[in-house]
Motif scaffolding. Structure first.
Motif, PDB file in Angstrom:
ATOM      1  N   PRO A 197       0.821  -1.217   0.000  1.00 46.54           N
ATOM      2  CA  PRO A 197       0.000   0.000   0.000  1.00 46.54           C
ATOM      3  C   PRO A 197       0.854   1.265   0.000  1.00 46.54           C
ATOM      4  N   SER A 198       0.300   2.330  -0.568  1.00 51.09           N
ATOM      5  CA  SER A 198       1.035   3.582  -0.731  1.00 51.09           C
ATOM      6  C   SER A 198       0.213   4.754  -0.209  1.00 51.09           C
ATOM      7  N   ARG A 199       0.825   5.564   0.618  1.00 51.12           N
ATOM      8  CA  ARG A 199       0.149   6.752   1.120  1.00 51.12           C
ATOM      9  C   ARG A 199      -0.145   7.718  -0.024  1.00 51.12           C
ATOM     10  N   PHE A 200       0.807   7.832  -0.950  1.00 49.00           N
ATOM     11  CA  PHE A 200       0.605   8.729  -2.095  1.00 49.00           C
ATOM     12  C   PHE A 200      -0.601   8.288  -2.914  1.00 49.00           C
ATOM     13  N   ALA A 201      -0.660   7.005  -3.223  1.00 48.61           N
ATOM     14  CA  ALA A 201      -1.776   6.497  -4.022  1.00 48.61           C
ATOM     15  C   ALA A 201      -3.100   6.730  -3.310  1.00 48.61           C
ATOM     16  N   SER A 202      -3.133   6.471  -2.010  1.00 49.23           N
ATOM     17  CA  SER A 202      -4.373   6.650  -1.251  1.00 49.23           C
ATOM     18  C   SER A 202      -4.798   8.114  -1.212  1.00 49.23           C
ATOM     19  N   ARG A 203      -3.844   8.992  -0.978  1.00 52.90           N
ATOM     20  CA  ARG A 203      -4.164  10.409  -0.860  1.00 52.90           C
ATOM     21  C   ARG A 203      -4.537  11.046  -2.191  1.00 52.90           C
ATOM     22  N   SER A 204      -4.125  10.435  -3.292  1.00 54.76           N
ATOM     23  CA  SER A 204      -4.461  11.006  -4.598  1.00 54.76           C
ATOM     24  C   SER A 204      -5.968  11.002  -4.838  1.00 54.76           C
ATOM     25  N   GLY A 205      -6.654  10.014  -4.244  1.00 56.72           N
ATOM     26  CA  GLY A 205      -8.092   9.902  -4.443  1.00 56.72           C
ATOM     27  C   GLY A 205      -8.490   9.372  -5.804  1.00 56.72           C
ATOM     28  N   LEU A 206      -7.519   8.899  -6.594  1.00 56.50           N
ATOM     29  CA  LEU A 206      -7.793   8.432  -7.953  1.00 56.50           C
ATOM     30  C   LEU A 206      -7.978   6.917  -7.993  1.00 56.50           C
ATOM     31  N   PRO A 207      -8.769   6.431  -8.948  1.00 57.24           N
ATOM     32  CA  PRO A 207      -8.857   4.984  -9.161  1.00 57.24           C
ATOM     33  C   PRO A 207      -7.472   4.409  -9.404  1.00 57.24           C
ATOM     34  N   LEU A 208      -7.277   3.149  -8.997  1.00 60.35           N
ATOM     35  CA  LEU A 208      -5.938   2.581  -8.963  1.00 60.35           C
ATOM     36  C   LEU A 208      -5.856   1.285  -9.756  1.00 60.35           C
ATOM     37  N   LEU A 209      -4.800   1.189 -10.582  1.00 62.85           N
ATOM     38  CA  LEU A 209      -4.381  -0.053 -11.213  1.00 62.85           C
ATOM     39  C   LEU A 209      -2.988  -0.350 -10.689  1.00 62.85           C
ATOM     40  N   THR A 210      -2.513  -1.570 -10.859  1.00 61.62           N
ATOM     41  CA  THR A 210      -1.174  -1.897 -10.373  1.00 61.62           C
ATOM     42  C   THR A 210      -0.472  -2.894 -11.272  1.00 61.62           C
ATOM     43  N   TRP A 211       0.835  -2.736 -11.401  1.00 59.29           N
ATOM     44  CA  TRP A 211       1.696  -3.550 -12.265  1.00 59.29           C
ATOM     45  C   TRP A 211       2.944  -3.958 -11.516  1.00 59.29           C
ATOM     46  N   THR A 212       3.675  -4.943 -11.924  1.00 52.27           N
ATOM     47  CA  THR A 212       3.206  -6.060 -12.713  1.00 52.27           C
ATOM     48  C   THR A 212       2.970  -7.193 -11.732  1.00 52.27           C
ATOM     49  N   VAL A 213       1.741  -7.680 -11.676  1.00 44.61           N
ATOM     50  CA  VAL A 213       1.317  -8.705 -10.722  1.00 44.61           C
ATOM     51  C   VAL A 213       1.706 -10.069 -11.282  1.00 44.61           C
ATOM     52  N   LYS A 214       2.577 -10.792 -10.542  1.00 46.28           N
ATOM     53  CA  LYS A 214       3.138 -12.042 -11.053  1.00 46.28           C
ATOM     54  C   LYS A 214       2.929 -13.236 -10.120  1.00 46.28           C
ATOM     55  N   SER A 215       2.219 -13.043  -9.030  1.00 45.12           N
ATOM     56  CA  SER A 215       2.028 -14.127  -8.068  1.00 45.12           C
ATOM     57  C   SER A 215       0.708 -13.927  -7.337  1.00 45.12           C
ATOM     58  N   ARG A 216       0.275 -14.979  -6.637  1.00 50.03           N
ATOM     59  CA  ARG A 216      -0.941 -14.856  -5.833  1.00 50.03           C
ATOM     60  C   ARG A 216      -0.733 -13.874  -4.677  1.00 50.03           C
ATOM     61  N   ALA A 217       0.493 -13.810  -4.170  1.00 53.36           N
ATOM     62  CA  ALA A 217       0.772 -12.829  -3.113  1.00 53.36           C
ATOM     63  C   ALA A 217       0.580 -11.409  -3.646  1.00 53.36           C
ATOM     64  N   HIS A 218       1.091 -11.164  -4.845  1.00 53.21           N
ATOM     65  CA  HIS A 218       0.873  -9.862  -5.486  1.00 53.21           C
ATOM     66  C   HIS A 218      -0.617  -9.605  -5.684  1.00 53.21           C
ATOM     67  N   ALA A 219      -1.349 -10.637  -6.125  1.00 51.70           N
ATOM     68  CA  ALA A 219      -2.781 -10.486  -6.360  1.00 51.70           C
ATOM     69  C   ALA A 219      -3.511 -10.121  -5.075  1.00 51.70           C
ATOM     70  N   ASP A 220      -3.086 -10.692  -3.964  1.00 47.37           N
ATOM     71  CA  ASP A 220      -3.695 -10.365  -2.677  1.00 47.37           C
ATOM     72  C   ASP A 220      -3.440  -8.906  -2.301  1.00 47.37           C
ATOM     73  N   VAL A 221      -2.225  -8.428  -2.583  1.00 47.39           N
ATOM     74  CA  VAL A 221      -1.903  -7.020  -2.320  1.00 47.39           C
ATOM     75  C   VAL A 221      -2.788  -6.114  -3.178  1.00 47.39           C
ATOM     76  N   ALA A 222      -2.950  -6.488  -4.445  1.00 47.90           N
ATOM     77  CA  ALA A 222      -3.784  -5.693  -5.348  1.00 47.90           C
ATOM     78  C   ALA A 222      -5.222  -5.640  -4.844  1.00 47.90           C
ATOM     79  N   ARG A 223      -5.747  -6.779  -4.420  1.00 49.37           N
ATOM     80  CA  ARG A 223      -7.122  -6.824  -3.901  1.00 49.37           C
ATOM     81  C   ARG A 223      -7.260  -5.921  -2.673  1.00 49.37           C
ATOM     82  N   ALA A 224      -6.291  -6.012  -1.767  1.00 48.67           N
ATOM     83  CA  ALA A 224      -6.361  -5.222  -0.537  1.00 48.67           C
ATOM     84  C   ALA A 224      -6.337  -3.726  -0.827  1.00 48.67           C
ATOM     85  N   ALA A 225      -5.648  -3.352  -1.894  1.00 51.15           N
ATOM     86  CA  ALA A 225      -5.545  -1.940  -2.272  1.00 51.15           C
ATOM     87  C   ALA A 225      -6.668  -1.514  -3.209  1.00 51.15           C
ATOM     88  N   ALA A 226      -7.581  -2.444  -3.537  1.00 47.58           N
ATOM     89  CA  ALA A 226      -8.657  -2.182  -4.498  1.00 47.58           C
ATOM     90  C   ALA A 226      -8.093  -1.691  -5.822  1.00 47.58           C
TER      91      ALA A 226
END
Length: 253
Positions: A197-226
């Protein structure tokens, strides 16, 4: 600021298409496989010497074609004559990709730039090819000049700033990110998965995508960050089979 459409963050994106053994990245074969599975498609765009939008990641040809050369120094005809690796796939144009996908799945177009040069020729080439295209599509770039260019000319087109905090986890790095975001006039962020998770990303208030997801652990992080994941590797097909982020089949027909 333009509203960001819901589809942008409701799909899994295949990073450079669904590529792997015998299927090169950023090839029409990789894009066809992604679309067949209902995955969104992320691709990279550079501009040829004669002003055409070319689907290719690197500034030079060596890694992907085995031939020496700088992409920006060659024409579209010269570039599309190259084969990708030891396959029958050639370097595609953005127009080729748009024709193939024809609105079936969302497209996420990353524009690759050289910060020393103007972005006008590249952005104009992409805009020209997108004219009349009615499928879901968004543009993004590490270079804030790119989303700013589209904000001034195609205000309804979703436009993102690609961000990594690598080598910039300092106060001055945070300031540079805020200045870049302000200059970009972006409607979404595409964030390095390693920084979430990123404070900058959260504070931006913008919809979020994330790269490059290569594992289920990464996928879990992406889900948690919406954050909608831009994925590659075996985990991409595994999660697609689970139905996570896949476009409805009727939308692909």
């Amino acid at each position: 600021m333009a509203d960001t459409p819901d589809w942008l963050t409701q799909v899994v994106y295949a990073h450079r298409g669904l590529h792997g053994e015998g299927v090169p990245e950023n090839s029409l074969a990789a894009f066809a496989l992604a679309a067949e599975r209902g995955l969104g498609i992320e691709c990279d765009i550079r501009v040829s010497r004669d002003g055409r939008a070319i689907v290719f990641h690197d500034a030079v040809l060596d890694r992907l074609t085995g031939s020496a050369g700088v992409l920006a120094g060659l024409t579209v005809g010269e570039l599309t004559a190259f084969r990708l690796g030891d396959t029958d796939q050639s370097i595609p144009t953005l127009r080729d990709l748009l024709t193939q996908v024809s609105g079936r799945v969302p497209l996420l177009i990353e524009l690759k730039t050289d910060r020393r040069d103007s972005v006008h020729m590249l952005c104009r080439a992409v805009r020209r090819d997108l004219e009349g295209y009615t499928g879901p599509v968004a543009v993004m770039s590490f270079d804030p000049r790119v989303p700013a260019w589209f904000a001034s000319r195609l205000a309804d087109l979703p436009r993102g700033l690609v961000v990594t905090e690598e080598n910039g986890r300092t106060l001055s790095g945070a300031l540079r990110r805020w200045l870049a975001l302000r200059a970009a006039r972006a409607t979404f962020l595409a964030y390095d998965i390693r920084d979430l998770p990123s404070r900058f990303a959260s504070r931006s208030g913008l919809p979020l995508l994330t790269w490059t997801v290569k594992s289920r652990a990464h996928a879990d992080v992406a889900r948690a960050a919406a954050a909608a994941p831009i994925m590659e590797g075996p985990v991409l097909e595994e999660l697609a089979e689970d139905g996570w982020g896949v476009a409805p089949r009727e939308a692909r027909s």
